[in-house]
Design a protein around this motif. Structure first.
Motif: not given
Length: 184
Positions: A1-8, A10-17
Motif C-alpha cells: 500500500m505504501i509503495i503504491g502511494i509513493i509510486l502514485g 511520483i507519477i503525479l509529480w512527473v505529470i505536474l512538472i
C-alpha cells in the motif's frame, strides 16, 4: 500500500512538472508568434514606404535597393536564429537610412503619406520592441524552469531544449547601455 502511494505521488509529480514545462514552452511559442506578427506588419509597410520615397528621391536607388534586399532577407528567415537577428538588425539599419534621406528632401518630409508611413513604422518598431521583451521574458521563464532542480531530472527524458533569446545587435546594445549625452 505504501509503495503504491509513493509510486502514485511520483507519477503525479512527473505529470505536474511535465505539464508546467509544456505550458512554459507554449507561452514561449506564443510570444514568438507575437514578435513574428509585428515583424510581418513592418514587412508589409516597407513597400509602400519605398514607393513613396521613390517619387521624391528616385536617384537614391542604392538606399531603396538596400531596404528591399534587407526586407526580403528578413522575410525568408522565419525561425529565430542568429541569421534572423542579423537580418532584422540589418533591416532596422536600412530603414534608418530611408528616414535619414527625408532630411535631404523637404518635399518628402512634408508628404502626408510619408509622414503617416513613418508614424506607422515607428509605432510598429515600438510594438516589436514590446513583443521582443515579452518573448525574452517567456524564454527566461521557460529556460529557468528546465534548469532548476528537480525539473532538470525530467528535461532530458522528455527532450525539452532551451530557447534562444531575441537579442539586440551590438550597436543597439551599446546605444541602450550608454548614458544619454546632454549638451546646452
Amino acid at each position: 500500500m505504501i509503495i503504491g502511494i509513493i509510486l502514485g505521488l511520483i507519477i503525479l509529480w512527473v505529470i505536474l512538472i511535465y505539464n508546467a514545462l509544456i505550458s512554459a514552452r507554449q507561452r514561449t511559442r506564443e510570444a514568438w508568434s507575437t514578435v513574428e506578427t509585428q515583424l510581418k506588419r513592418r514587412y508589409d509597410l516597407i513597400p509602400n514606404l519605398v514607393e513613396t520615397v521613390k517619387g521624391y528621391a528616385a536617384h537614391e536607388s542604392k538606399t531603396l535597393e538596400a531596404v528591399i534586399a534587407a526586407r526580403n532577407l528578413a522575410i525568408h528567415n522565419q525561425d529565430l536564429s542568429p541569421q534572423k537577428e542579423q537580418t532584422e538588425n540589418m533591416l532596422t539599419g536600412a530603414l534608418k537610412s530611408i528616414f535619414a534621406l527625408s532630411e535631404n528632401y523637404p518635399n518628402l518630409k512634408a508628404d502626408a503619406s510619408f509622414v503617416e508611413l513613418q508614424r506607422e513604422l515607428s509605432d510598429t518598431e515600438t510594438k516589436i520592441q514590446a513583443a521582443r521583451q515579452f518573448y525574452n521574458t517567456a524564454v527566461l521563464s521557460y529556460n529557468t524552469r528546465i534548469q532548476v532542480f528537480p525539473n532538470n531530472l525530467l528535461v532530458r527524458f522528455f527532450h525539452f531544449e532551451p530557447e534562444r533569446f531575441f537579442e539586440l545587435e551590438e550597436t543597439e546594445r551599446a546605444a541602450v547601455s550608454a548614458a544619454p549625452r546632454v549638451q546646452f
